[in-house]
Structure formats: structure tokens, C-alpha cells
Design an enzyme around this catalytic site. Structure first.
Site, PDB file in Angstrom:
ATOM      1  CB  SER A  31      -0.905   0.016   1.235  1.00  0.00           C
ATOM      2  OG  SER A  31      -0.122   0.004   2.422  1.00  0.00           O
ATOM      3  CB  SER A  72     -14.420   9.438  23.373  1.00  0.00           C
ATOM      4  OG  SER A  72     -13.876  10.568  22.726  1.00  0.00           O
ATOM      5  N   GLY A 131       1.989   3.796   4.433  1.00  0.00           N
ATOM      6  CA  GLY A 131       1.664   2.604   3.660  1.00  0.00           C
ATOM      7  C   GLY A 131       2.878   1.704   3.583  1.00  0.00           C
ATOM      8  CG  PHE A 134      -5.951   0.667   6.241  1.00  0.00           C
ATOM      9  CD1 PHE A 134      -4.837   1.486   6.213  1.00  0.00           C
ATOM     10  CD2 PHE A 134      -6.285  -0.039   5.097  1.00  0.00           C
ATOM     11  CE1 PHE A 134      -4.067   1.603   5.071  1.00  0.00           C
ATOM     12  CE2 PHE A 134      -5.521   0.067   3.944  1.00  0.00           C
ATOM     13  CZ  PHE A 134      -4.398   0.889   3.943  1.00  0.00           C
ATOM     14  CB  THR A 137      10.124  -8.928  13.767  1.00  0.00           C
ATOM     15  OG1 THR A 137       8.708  -8.789  13.540  1.00  0.00           O
ATOM     16  CG2 THR A 137      10.828  -8.966  12.418  1.00  0.00           C
ATOM     17  N   GLY A 167      14.656  -8.061  19.150  1.00  0.00           N
ATOM     18  CA  GLY A 167      15.313  -8.508  17.930  1.00  0.00           C
ATOM     19  C   GLY A 167      14.420  -9.407  17.100  1.00  0.00           C
ATOM     20  CG  ASP A 179       6.143  -0.989   6.861  1.00  0.00           C
ATOM     21  OD1 ASP A 179       5.848  -2.190   6.696  1.00  0.00           O
ATOM     22  OD2 ASP A 179       5.282  -0.099   7.017  1.00  0.00           O
TER      23      ASP A 179
END
Length: 301
Positions: free
Chosen positions: A8, A36, A48, A116, A219, A224, A252
Site C-alpha cells: 500500500s 473516546s 503505507g 484503515f 520479529t 530482535g 517496514d
């Protein structure tokens, strides 16, 4: 050599909650949940999975090629990629919808709640993957369901080895579909929670799963990661972060480092060590694409 980054491109709206979610959510009242959260800080970032992974690879000196889709509001993202020296040749712009949007709320303990909206990401399957001389590697990261399924098959047909990184997209697939991804992939990366879900849905343990691919990585955040190869586990220690500011995009960044190492033919343990270093660097900055990498990071991997 270039790497196709399937996933994405999204705009991240990131909010900071100064308390802890666990103190605001009553387990016995989940059936009537109505909460809330006051979020004093809010910002909008480029994000993304494909964008974040490509950013990490480019920071390290790799050649990422995002395979993704943006919407009619995605012009700024396309401009940013070009300014970073990242090719947009495989990025579609769909005029009838918005770019994917992630609304991410992080509490004081770095727990996150995310909403999302997929937007143009749902049309990413319209771009096909084909063999090309300069493309030697790829990754399937969270994307539209059709795109993940079709791109995996296309990678395999083109003879391009790839990493299967299901991430938050994992719940979209049943055991048979996930087993097919693993069958097609060369490497698999998951976090520890995703690893348990993947094994549960396929019906095997990590040791058996690792025998189906060249390498399996689990991960473990600050601890580590574990590398599994041919049923054998190796722990690669984490890298202490100078400061813990924002975990958004750390996974990422790790995967971008892994791909950078795989591009260069490194052993998986060395790729993982660089991933741990980059994750520690990223968590010290706000947003998924606002850190910088110097040569020292690579030299010490």
C-alpha cells in the site's frame, strides 16, 4: 538490481493518546464498547507498507520499485517518491477513489489502534508483474486481497524470488490460501503474533513452516528477531534505541533493510541484524518516513 515492493501507499493520520488504552477499556464491557480518546497531538504523514519499505531501501542505497495504487488525491505522494529518487513506473493513479488512509492512535505504552480505509489500494491488482532483466527480487506486503493473491502467482510465474510479509492482511486469508503463499514464496516474515496466527491457520509449527521456505523470520520488537532455517532457530539480538518516540513503520523499516541485504546476497542473519539497527533508528523519529540513515548503520551490520 531492483526490487518490486508490492503493498500500500497511504496517508497516515497519527494521533497521540497520553494515557494507556488498558486503563480506558473495561474488559467486562466489551459487548457495549463506547469509548473516546482525547488526542492532543495529530499529524499527517506519508505511509503505507510499500511506501515505508521503499523509503527504507532507498535510504540504504537500494533500488525499490513500488507496485501500488494511489487515488485522485495522490499527486503529492507521487511527487515525494520522485524527489526521493524512487521510481513511480509501477504506481497507478485511480481517479475514482481516494488514496488509502490509515488513522493510527498510539498510547503512552506504544500500543496502537488503527482504522484503515483501503481506497485505491483495492485496485492494485490491475498492475501485473512480469519478468524483467533488472528485477531480481520482490516482496508481497499488506495490500488489497486480490493484489496479494495475484502478485504472488505472478512473481512465481516470472521466476522472481519474493518475501511473503502478510502483516495486518493475514486475517483476510484462510489456511489453504496462506499455505499457497508459503509454497510460492522464498522467504516469510511475520511478527510473533502473526507467526502464531499463520501457524494456527496452516496447521504447522514454526519449525515445520521454515522447512517450506528458504528462510522464516519472526520479529520480536525490541528483543530482535528469530531466524528459522530448515527447522533450526537462531536469535538475532535487538539494537537498543537511543529514544522511543513512535513505533509507526518500524516493521517496514526492518523489511526494507532485509530486502537491501537480500539484494546483495547477504546471509539472512546479517540482513536481520541490519533490520534491527534500522528499526531502532526509525523508532527514535516521528512518522514512518522521517528518519535518515548514514553509512555507519550499514557498516556495523
Amino acid at each position: 538490481m531492483a526490487t518490486l515492493i508490492c503493498g500500500s501507499l497511504a496517508f497516515d493520520t497519527i494521533m497521540g493518546f497520553e494515557g494507556q488504552f488498558a486503563q480506558q477499556i473495561l474488559p467486562e464491557q466489551l459487548h457495549i464498547l463506547n469509548v473516546s480518546f482525547l488526542v492532543p497531538t495529530l499529524r499527517r504523514d506519508f505511509g503505507g507498507c510499500a511506501g515505508n519499505i521503499a523509503y527504507a531501501m532507498r535510504q540504504l542505497g537500494g533500488v525499490p520499485l513500488p507496485v501500488a495504487a494511489v487515488g485522485n488525491d495522490g499527486g503529492d505522494y507521487l511527487d515525494r517518491l520522485k524527489q526521493l529518487g524512487i521510481s513511480t513506473e509501477f504506481v497507478r493513479q485511480e481517479q475514482e477513489t481516494y488514496t488509502a488512509q490509515a488513522m493510527i492512535m498510539t498510547d503512552r505504552a506504544n500500543n496502537q489502534i488503527t482504522a484503515f480505509h483501503p481506497g485505491a489500494m483495492s485496485m492494485a491488482h490491475r498492475t501485473r508483474i512480469q519478468a524483467r532483466e533488472d528485477i531480481r527480487l520482490g516482496i508481497i506486503s499488506p495490500d488489497g486481497r486480490d493484489a496479494m493473491l495475484e502478485h504472488a502467482e505472478q512473481f512465481h510465474a516470472a521466476g522472481i524470488p519474493f518475501v511473503f510479509d502478510p502483516g495486518q492482511g493475514l486475517p483476510m486469508f484462510d489456511g489453504k490460501e496462506l499455505a499457497r503463499f508459503v509454497e510460492l514464496a522464498t522467504w516469510v516474515t511475520v511478527n510473533d503474533y502473526e507467526g502464531r496466527m499463520l501457524c494456527d491457520r496452516i496447521g504447522v509449527g514454526l519449525d515445520a513452516l521454515s522447512r517450506r521456505v528458504k528462510g522464516l523470520v519472526v520479529t520480536l520488537a525490541a528483543d530482535g528477531c528469530e531466524i528459522w532455517q530448515d527447522g533450526q532457530r537462531t536469535h538475532v539480538p535487538g539494537t537498543p534505541a537511543a529514544e522511543v518516540v513512535d513505533p509507526t513503520g518500524c516493521g517496514d523499516a526492518w523489511r526494507g533493510a532485509m530486502l537491501f541485504g537480500l539484494e546483495r546476497g547477504w546471509p539472512l542473519a546479517r540482513c536481520a541484524a541490519l533490520g534491527n539497527r534500522l528499526g531502532a533508528l526509525k523508532i527514535a523519529s516521528r512518522g514512518p518516513q522521517n528518519y535518515t540513515v548514514d553509512a555507519d548503520v550499514i557498516a556495523k551490520a
